[in-house]
Design a protein around this motif. Structure first.
Motif, PDB file in Angstrom:
ATOM      1  N   LYS A 294       0.803  -1.225   0.000  1.00  0.00           N
ATOM      2  CA  LYS A 294       0.000   0.000   0.000  1.00  0.00           C
ATOM      3  C   LYS A 294       0.831   1.268   0.000  1.00  0.00           C
ATOM      4  O   LYS A 294       0.365   2.315  -0.437  1.00  0.00           O
ATOM      5  N   ASN A 295       2.083   1.202   0.468  1.00  0.00           N
ATOM      6  CA  ASN A 295       2.886   2.418   0.524  1.00  0.00           C
ATOM      7  C   ASN A 295       3.564   2.737  -0.807  1.00  0.00           C
ATOM      8  O   ASN A 295       4.295   3.712  -0.906  1.00  0.00           O
ATOM      9  N   LEU A 296       3.310   1.935  -1.848  1.00  0.00           N
ATOM     10  CA  LEU A 296       3.866   2.202  -3.167  1.00  0.00           C
ATOM     11  C   LEU A 296       2.775   2.736  -4.085  1.00  0.00           C
ATOM     12  O   LEU A 296       1.649   2.248  -4.079  1.00  0.00           O
ATOM     13  N   LYS A 297       3.122   3.721  -4.879  1.00  0.00           N
ATOM     14  CA  LYS A 297       2.150   4.319  -5.790  1.00  0.00           C
ATOM     15  C   LYS A 297       2.169   3.586  -7.129  1.00  0.00           C
ATOM     16  O   LYS A 297       3.217   3.441  -7.749  1.00  0.00           O
ATOM     17  N   VAL A 298       0.995   3.134  -7.569  1.00  0.00           N
ATOM     18  CA  VAL A 298       0.856   2.476  -8.863  1.00  0.00           C
ATOM     19  C   VAL A 298       0.643   3.557  -9.916  1.00  0.00           C
ATOM     20  O   VAL A 298      -0.305   4.336  -9.839  1.00  0.00           O
ATOM     21  N   LEU A 299       1.546   3.599 -10.904  1.00  0.00           N
ATOM     22  CA  LEU A 299       1.453   4.592 -11.970  1.00  0.00           C
ATOM     23  C   LEU A 299       0.705   4.057 -13.192  1.00  0.00           C
ATOM     24  O   LEU A 299       0.019   4.809 -13.881  1.00  0.00           O
ATOM     25  N   ASP A 300       0.888   2.759 -13.474  1.00  0.00           N
ATOM     26  CA  ASP A 300       0.286   2.197 -14.679  1.00  0.00           C
ATOM     27  C   ASP A 300       0.177   0.679 -14.531  1.00  0.00           C
ATOM     28  O   ASP A 300       0.994   0.053 -13.861  1.00  0.00           O
TER      29      ASP A 300
ATOM     30  N   TYR B 193       6.855 -13.803   3.251  1.00  0.00           N
ATOM     31  CA  TYR B 193       6.965 -13.694   4.697  1.00  0.00           C
ATOM     32  C   TYR B 193       6.948 -12.233   5.121  1.00  0.00           C
ATOM     33  O   TYR B 193       7.491 -11.373   4.443  1.00  0.00           O
ATOM     34  N   GLY B 194       6.331 -11.962   6.248  1.00  0.00           N
ATOM     35  CA  GLY B 194       6.346 -10.633   6.808  1.00  0.00           C
ATOM     36  C   GLY B 194       5.400  -9.659   6.142  1.00  0.00           C
ATOM     37  O   GLY B 194       5.522  -8.453   6.318  1.00  0.00           O
ATOM     38  N   VAL B 195       4.466 -10.151   5.339  1.00  0.00           N
ATOM     39  CA  VAL B 195       3.513  -9.284   4.650  1.00  0.00           C
ATOM     40  C   VAL B 195       2.106  -9.765   5.000  1.00  0.00           C
ATOM     41  O   VAL B 195       1.784 -10.933   4.828  1.00  0.00           O
ATOM     42  N   SER B 196       1.296  -8.864   5.500  1.00  0.00           N
ATOM     43  CA  SER B 196      -0.093  -9.233   5.794  1.00  0.00           C
ATOM     44  C   SER B 196      -1.010  -8.648   4.731  1.00  0.00           C
ATOM     45  O   SER B 196      -0.623  -7.769   3.975  1.00  0.00           O
ATOM     46  N   ASP B 197      -2.230  -9.151   4.661  1.00  0.00           N
ATOM     47  CA  ASP B 197      -3.185  -8.658   3.680  1.00  0.00           C
ATOM     48  C   ASP B 197      -3.416  -7.155   3.807  1.00  0.00           C
ATOM     49  O   ASP B 197      -3.675  -6.475   2.829  1.00  0.00           O
ATOM     50  N   SER B 198      -3.324  -6.636   5.016  1.00  0.00           N
ATOM     51  CA  SER B 198      -3.579  -5.203   5.216  1.00  0.00           C
ATOM     52  C   SER B 198      -2.456  -4.347   4.635  1.00  0.00           C
ATOM     53  O   SER B 198      -2.629  -3.149   4.445  1.00  0.00           O
ATOM     54  N   ASP B 199      -1.298  -4.948   4.310  1.00  0.00           N
ATOM     55  CA  ASP B 199      -0.189  -4.211   3.707  1.00  0.00           C
ATOM     56  C   ASP B 199      -0.290  -4.132   2.192  1.00  0.00           C
ATOM     57  O   ASP B 199       0.501  -3.454   1.549  1.00  0.00           O
ATOM     58  N   LEU B 200      -1.242  -4.855   1.597  1.00  0.00           N
ATOM     59  CA  LEU B 200      -1.300  -4.987   0.144  1.00  0.00           C
ATOM     60  C   LEU B 200      -2.476  -4.227  -0.441  1.00  0.00           C
ATOM     61  O   LEU B 200      -3.549  -4.165   0.128  1.00  0.00           O
ATOM     62  N   ASN B 201      -2.269  -3.657  -1.614  1.00  0.00           N
ATOM     63  CA  ASN B 201      -3.314  -2.980  -2.373  1.00  0.00           C
ATOM     64  C   ASN B 201      -3.923  -3.958  -3.361  1.00  0.00           C
ATOM     65  O   ASN B 201      -3.196  -4.716  -4.001  1.00  0.00           O
ATOM     66  N   VAL B 202      -5.196  -3.911  -3.545  1.00  0.00           N
ATOM     67  CA  VAL B 202      -5.853  -4.621  -4.629  1.00  0.00           C
ATOM     68  C   VAL B 202      -6.102  -3.598  -5.717  1.00  0.00           C
ATOM     69  O   VAL B 202      -6.800  -2.617  -5.494  1.00  0.00           O
ATOM     70  N   ILE B 203      -5.479  -3.815  -6.871  1.00  0.00           N
ATOM     71  CA  ILE B 203      -5.575  -2.823  -7.956  1.00  0.00           C
ATOM     72  C   ILE B 203      -6.258  -3.413  -9.159  1.00  0.00           C
ATOM     73  O   ILE B 203      -6.369  -4.581  -9.315  1.00  0.00           O
TER      74      ILE B 203
END
Length: 127
Positions: free
Chosen positions: A18-24, A117-127
């Motif tokens: 989520k802390n990364l911006k998706v440009l395309d 490892y070390g990544v939870s669903d709340s850390d991920l963006n669904v795009i």
């Protein structure tokens, strides 16, 4: 997350924190290929491409190679400082030919399962 197909038997997915911006986002209509361009916190662009080259396919292998090279070259022409990463399940794709045509270093990595490892669903963006 971006994916190439929604069937139960596979496809390519790219998960983005989520802390990364998706440009395309680019989803190929001809191949199981998806690319996501991110803006890193450092300000650099990062093009990530995932592909699946099924053992049985209906396209010319050279066309797939040309498509990947074109996507990467176009990104570098527009943004020379971009970071590029391409990976996936290439099966029978001729990687020696791919390396010769692209001039890129190909690193064969074999895995028989993927764990994040070390990544939870709340850390991920669904795009």
């Amino acid at each position: 997350m971006a994916w190439t197909r929604q069937e139960e038997n596979g496809g390519i997915a790219i998960y983005v924190r989520k802390n990364l911006k998706v440009l395309d986002i680019y989803r190929s209509s001809l191949y199981e290929l998806i690319c996501v361009t991110l803006l890193l916190p450092s300000g650099h662009r990062f093009l990530i491409c995932g592909l699946c080259n099924p053992p049985k396919h209906q396209y010319c292998e050279q066309d797939l190679i040309d498509c990947i090279i074109s996507l990467m070259d176009n990104e570098l022409e527009r943004h020379p400082d971009s970071v590029l990463l391409c990976g996936g399940d290439v099966n029978c794709l001729n990687m020696h030919k791919f390396q010769a045509l692209s001039g890129w270093i190909v690193l064969p990595i074999l895995t028989y399962g993927l764990a994040v490892y070390g990544v939870s669903d709340s850390d991920l963006n669904v795009i």
